[in-house]
Design a protein around this motif. Structure first.
Motif, PDB file in Angstrom:
ATOM      1  N   ASN A  62       0.814  -1.212   0.000  1.00  0.00           N
ATOM      2  CA  ASN A  62       0.000   0.000   0.000  1.00  0.00           C
ATOM      3  C   ASN A  62       0.853   1.270   0.000  1.00  0.00           C
ATOM      4  O   ASN A  62       0.508   2.254  -0.647  1.00  0.00           O
ATOM      5  N   GLU A  63       1.990   1.236   0.685  1.00  0.00           N
ATOM      6  CA  GLU A  63       2.881   2.409   0.712  1.00  0.00           C
ATOM      7  C   GLU A  63       3.380   2.738  -0.700  1.00  0.00           C
ATOM      8  O   GLU A  63       3.425   3.896  -1.107  1.00  0.00           O
ATOM      9  N   HIS A  64       3.731   1.725  -1.471  1.00  0.00           N
ATOM     10  CA  HIS A  64       4.173   1.933  -2.858  1.00  0.00           C
ATOM     11  C   HIS A  64       3.022   2.421  -3.727  1.00  0.00           C
ATOM     12  O   HIS A  64       3.196   3.300  -4.580  1.00  0.00           O
ATOM     13  N   LEU A  65       1.835   1.853  -3.512  1.00  0.00           N
ATOM     14  CA  LEU A  65       0.655   2.267  -4.264  1.00  0.00           C
ATOM     15  C   LEU A  65       0.360   3.748  -4.016  1.00  0.00           C
ATOM     16  O   LEU A  65       0.137   4.508  -4.963  1.00  0.00           O
ATOM     17  N   ILE A  66       0.410   4.143  -2.758  1.00  0.00           N
ATOM     18  CA  ILE A  66       0.170   5.553  -2.421  1.00  0.00           C
ATOM     19  C   ILE A  66       1.237   6.439  -3.044  1.00  0.00           C
ATOM     20  O   ILE A  66       0.936   7.518  -3.552  1.00  0.00           O
ATOM     21  N   SER A  67       2.475   5.988  -3.075  1.00  0.00           N
ATOM     22  CA  SER A  67       3.557   6.750  -3.693  1.00  0.00           C
ATOM     23  C   SER A  67       3.293   6.965  -5.184  1.00  0.00           C
ATOM     24  O   SER A  67       3.462   8.072  -5.710  1.00  0.00           O
ATOM     25  N   VAL A  68       2.862   5.907  -5.865  1.00  0.00           N
ATOM     26  CA  VAL A  68       2.555   6.021  -7.297  1.00  0.00           C
ATOM     27  C   VAL A  68       1.401   6.997  -7.498  1.00  0.00           C
ATOM     28  O   VAL A  68       1.473   7.898  -8.339  1.00  0.00           O
ATOM     29  N   LEU A  69       0.341   6.843  -6.723  1.00  0.00           N
ATOM     30  CA  LEU A  69      -0.807   7.749  -6.843  1.00  0.00           C
ATOM     31  C   LEU A  69      -0.407   9.195  -6.554  1.00  0.00           C
ATOM     32  O   LEU A  69      -0.790  10.115  -7.278  1.00  0.00           O
ATOM     33  N   ALA A  70       0.368   9.402  -5.485  1.00  0.00           N
ATOM     34  CA  ALA A  70       0.752  10.754  -5.076  1.00  0.00           C
ATOM     35  C   ALA A  70       1.631  11.451  -6.104  1.00  0.00           C
ATOM     36  O   ALA A  70       1.673  12.677  -6.159  1.00  0.00           O
ATOM     37  N   HIS A  71       2.323  10.676  -6.948  1.00  0.00           N
ATOM     38  CA  HIS A  71       3.141  11.281  -8.000  1.00  0.00           C
ATOM     39  C   HIS A  71       2.272  11.845  -9.121  1.00  0.00           C
ATOM     40  O   HIS A  71       2.737  12.645  -9.922  1.00  0.00           O
ATOM     41  N   HIS A  72       1.018  11.465  -9.156  1.00  0.00           N
ATOM     42  CA  HIS A  72       0.079  11.964 -10.164  1.00  0.00           C
ATOM     43  C   HIS A  72      -0.717  13.168  -9.667  1.00  0.00           C
ATOM     44  O   HIS A  72      -1.583  13.664 -10.379  1.00  0.00           O
ATOM     45  N   VAL A  73      -0.437  13.623  -8.435  1.00  0.00           N
ATOM     46  CA  VAL A  73      -1.223  14.686  -7.811  1.00  0.00           C
ATOM     47  C   VAL A  73      -0.310  15.855  -7.438  1.00  0.00           C
ATOM     48  O   VAL A  73       0.792  15.669  -6.933  1.00  0.00           O
ATOM     49  N   VAL A  74      -0.812  17.068  -7.688  1.00  0.00           N
ATOM     50  CA  VAL A  74      -0.104  18.306  -7.365  1.00  0.00           C
ATOM     51  C   VAL A  74      -1.044  19.159  -6.518  1.00  0.00           C
ATOM     52  O   VAL A  74      -2.252  19.204  -6.779  1.00  0.00           O
ATOM     53  N   PHE A  75      -0.490  19.814  -5.509  1.00  0.00           N
ATOM     54  CA  PHE A  75      -1.301  20.745  -4.725  1.00  0.00           C
ATOM     55  C   PHE A  75      -1.647  21.960  -5.571  1.00  0.00           C
ATOM     56  O   PHE A  75      -0.819  22.452  -6.338  1.00  0.00           O
ATOM     57  N   GLY A  76      -2.860  22.437  -5.456  1.00  0.00           N
ATOM     58  CA  GLY A  76      -3.298  23.613  -6.190  1.00  0.00           C
ATOM     59  C   GLY A  76      -4.030  23.226  -7.457  1.00  0.00           C
ATOM     60  O   GLY A  76      -3.935  22.092  -7.924  1.00  0.00           O
ATOM     61  N   GLN A  77      -4.773  24.169  -7.976  1.00  0.00           N
ATOM     62  CA  GLN A  77      -5.515  23.939  -9.220  1.00  0.00           C
ATOM     63  C   GLN A  77      -4.755  24.594 -10.355  1.00  0.00           C
ATOM     64  O   GLN A  77      -4.672  25.811 -10.435  1.00  0.00           O
ATOM     65  N   HIS A  78      -4.172  23.752 -11.227  1.00  0.00           N
ATOM     66  CA  HIS A  78      -3.362  24.227 -12.350  1.00  0.00           C
ATOM     67  C   HIS A  78      -4.021  23.781 -13.650  1.00  0.00           C
ATOM     68  O   HIS A  78      -4.005  22.595 -13.976  1.00  0.00           O
TER      69      HIS A  78
END
Length: 142
Positions: A62-78
């Motif tokens: 799950n830690e690796h899964l969250i890492s992969v998902l989090a790499h697709h997300v950026v803070f803020g609306q761009h």
């Protein structure tokens, strides 16, 4: 409409939504923000190695899964017009995603944006044609 609902309504992110739910991140993504999500489409996941996806979905990874998902997300609306002027964005995972843009295309790391500016109440989704695996999750590839 929150990001997860916008992703469901789009009809092209069912695998991503399932993985977000598996990782226990639905409430975080829906209740916080704003976020910019570079969302791999179902077609992108179909090109991703099935064995690797199954391995990522195991509870012990799950830690690796969250890492992969989090790499697709950026803070803020761009939105796309803003991203096209950037050379990189820092992801929630902590590393930087490279941005390359020209008049026809925006590329995030090795993925092309295939649809931009799917607006939600708490952010924006940009559909991409590949799943990006950050270095922090690289050990799962072995």
């Amino acid at each position: 409409m929150k990001i997860i609902d916008a992703a469901k309504k789009s009809g092209q992110f069912s695998t991503l939504v399932k993985i977000i739910e598996q990782a226990g991140l639905t409430a975080t993504i829906n209740n916080q923000g704003p976020f910019t999500i570079f969302a791999p489409t179902d077609a992108a996941f179909s090109k991703f190695p099935k064995q690797l996806l199954e391995k990522l979905m195991l509870p012990e990874n799950n830690e690796h899964l969250i890492s992969v998902l989090a790499h697709h997300v950026v803070f803020g609306q761009h939105e796309a017009d803003e991203i096209a002027k950037m050379s990189e964005l820092q992801t929630v995972e902590g590393s930087n995603a490279r941005i390359e843009a020209n008049a026809q295309n925006i590329k995030v790391d090795a993925a092309n944006v295939t649809q931009s500016d799917i607006i939600a109440d708490n952010g924006v989704i940009h559909a991409i044609d590949a799943v990006i695996v950050p270095e922090s999750a690289g050990s799962i590839l072995n």
